[in-house]
Motif scaffolding. Structure first.
Motif, short mmCIF file in Angstrom:
data_model
loop_
_atom_site.label_atom_id
_atom_site.label_comp_id
_atom_site.label_asym_id
_atom_site.label_seq_id
_atom_site.Cartn_x
_atom_site.Cartn_y
_atom_site.Cartn_z
N UNK A 71 0.84 -1.20 0.00
CA UNK A 71 0.00 0.00 0.00
C UNK A 71 0.87 1.25 0.00
N UNK A 72 0.59 2.14 -0.91
CA UNK A 72 1.14 3.49 -0.86
C UNK A 72 -0.01 4.37 -0.40
N UNK A 91 0.14 4.73 -9.33
CA UNK A 91 -1.06 3.94 -9.61
C UNK A 91 -1.06 3.44 -11.05
N UNK A 92 -0.64 4.29 -11.99
CA UNK A 92 -0.60 3.90 -13.40
C UNK A 92 0.53 2.93 -13.70
N UNK A 93 1.73 3.23 -13.20
CA UNK A 93 2.90 2.42 -13.52
C UNK A 93 2.87 1.03 -12.88
N UNK A 94 2.21 0.92 -11.73
CA UNK A 94 2.16 -0.35 -11.03
C UNK A 94 0.80 -1.03 -11.18
N UNK A 95 0.01 -0.59 -12.14
CA UNK A 95 -1.29 -1.24 -12.41
C UNK A 95 -1.02 -2.71 -12.72
N UNK A 96 -1.79 -3.58 -12.12
CA UNK A 96 -1.61 -5.01 -12.33
C UNK A 96 -0.71 -5.66 -11.29
N UNK A 97 0.04 -4.86 -10.56
CA UNK A 97 0.89 -5.39 -9.48
C UNK A 97 0.05 -5.50 -8.21
N UNK A 151 9.18 0.63 -3.44
CA UNK A 151 7.98 -0.12 -3.81
C UNK A 151 8.35 -1.47 -4.42
N UNK A 152 9.35 -1.48 -5.30
CA UNK A 152 9.76 -2.74 -5.92
C UNK A 152 10.28 -3.72 -4.87
N UNK A 153 11.03 -3.21 -3.90
CA UNK A 153 11.52 -4.06 -2.81
C UNK A 153 10.35 -4.69 -2.05
N UNK A 154 9.35 -3.88 -1.72
CA UNK A 154 8.19 -4.40 -1.00
C UNK A 154 7.41 -5.41 -1.85
N UNK A 155 7.31 -5.15 -3.15
CA UNK A 155 6.61 -6.09 -4.04
C UNK A 155 7.37 -7.42 -4.14
N UNK A 185 11.64 -15.85 -10.80
CA UNK A 185 12.37 -15.96 -12.06
C UNK A 185 11.87 -14.86 -12.98
N UNK A 186 12.68 -13.83 -13.16
CA UNK A 186 12.29 -12.70 -14.00
C UNK A 186 12.71 -12.92 -15.44
N UNK A 187 12.28 -12.04 -16.30
CA UNK A 187 12.66 -12.07 -17.70
C UNK A 187 13.36 -10.76 -18.02
N UNK A 188 14.51 -10.85 -18.71
CA UNK A 188 15.27 -9.65 -19.05
C UNK A 188 15.54 -9.60 -20.54
N UNK A 189 15.54 -8.40 -21.05
CA UNK A 189 15.98 -8.15 -22.42
C UNK A 189 16.70 -6.81 -22.43
N UNK A 190 16.99 -6.27 -23.62
CA UNK A 190 17.77 -5.04 -23.68
C UNK A 190 17.01 -3.81 -23.18
N UNK A 191 15.70 -3.94 -22.88
CA UNK A 191 14.94 -2.81 -22.34
C UNK A 191 14.81 -2.86 -20.84
N UNK A 192 15.16 -4.01 -20.21
CA UNK A 192 15.09 -4.12 -18.78
C UNK A 192 14.65 -5.50 -18.33
N UNK A 193 14.36 -5.61 -17.04
CA UNK A 193 13.96 -6.88 -16.44
C UNK A 193 12.58 -6.75 -15.82
N UNK A 194 11.79 -7.78 -15.93
CA UNK A 194 10.44 -7.77 -15.37
C UNK A 194 10.27 -8.87 -14.37
N UNK A 195 9.38 -8.64 -13.43
CA UNK A 195 9.01 -9.64 -12.44
C UNK A 195 7.75 -10.32 -12.96
N UNK A 196 7.75 -11.65 -13.01
CA UNK A 196 6.57 -12.34 -13.53
C UNK A 196 5.39 -12.20 -12.58
N UNK A 197 4.21 -12.20 -13.15
CA UNK A 197 2.99 -12.19 -12.34
C UNK A 197 2.74 -13.60 -11.84
N UNK A 198 2.01 -13.67 -10.74
CA UNK A 198 1.65 -15.01 -10.20
C UNK A 198 0.84 -15.80 -11.16
#
Length: 183
Positions: A31-32, A55-61, A149-153, A170-183
């Motif tokens: 919660x923020x 709220x916009x950037x973390x939509x879906x998290x 926020x990312x640490x808390x997530x 297990x995240x996914x990375x490419x040349x634009x960055x790394x993402x955390x998979x959704x459950x």
């Protein structure tokens, strides 16, 4: 800050949500909590836009942005109808609770007092277990806020659920960055 249970919110009304929000209902989500006053220049210019971006950037998290309209000055100018118009004009879409007035004529609202806030804007971070993890009076740096926020997530995703430890992320990375998979 040593994690401790976040105090319950004491509100009189809720806007932008069909029913009141509580820490218990939001358990399992980061919660923020953004405490603001609609007549606070720092809130209008920087705090509310920052909360909207989160709220916009973390939509879906598993993260929820909650506003807390906590009025400790100019009480007569900041009534519920004014707040409704303000939220509409500034296109604030996240839920906003109205902090309950202080007890016995205290000008400091109840939730503001429970969190020992110094003023507005105040950013409060609450982890998925309902513990107060960070509180910042004034403007919170965007990069630092994003990292916190990312640490808390990540903690929420890796943390125990019903006594069972989840597998490593297990995240996914490419040349634009790394993402955390959704459950």
């Amino acid at each position: 800050m040593t994690p401790r249970p976040a105090p319950a919110w004491r509100t009189t009304d809720w806007l932008n949500t069909p029913e009141p929000l509580t820490l218990e209902r939001l358990r399992g989500k980061v919660i923020l909590l953004h405490a603001f006053q609609m007549l606070c220049p720092g809130c209008v210019a920087r705090g509310i836009p920052q909360a909207q971006r989160v709220a916009e950037l973390f939509a879906g998290a598993p993260l929820v942005v909650v506003g807390l309209h906590t009025v400790f000055e100019h009480h007569e100018a900041m009534k519920l109808e004014s707040l409704r118009a303000f939220l509409h004009e500034y296109r604030v879409k996240f839920p906003v609770g109205v902090d309950a007035p202080g007890e016995g004529g205290d000008p400091i609202p109840r939730t503001m007092r429970a969190y020992a806030m110094q003023g507005t804007p105040t950013t409060v971070l609450i982890d998925a277990q309902g513990r107060l993890r960070r509180q910042v009076f004034g403007m919170h740096d965007d990069l630092l806020l994003g990292a916190e926020l990312q640490t808390l997530l990540l903690e929420a995703q890796a943390g125990p659920v019903s006594g069972v430890q989840r597998p490593a992320i297990q995240g996914a990375c490419d040349d634009t960055g790394c993402t955390v998979p959704a459950d």
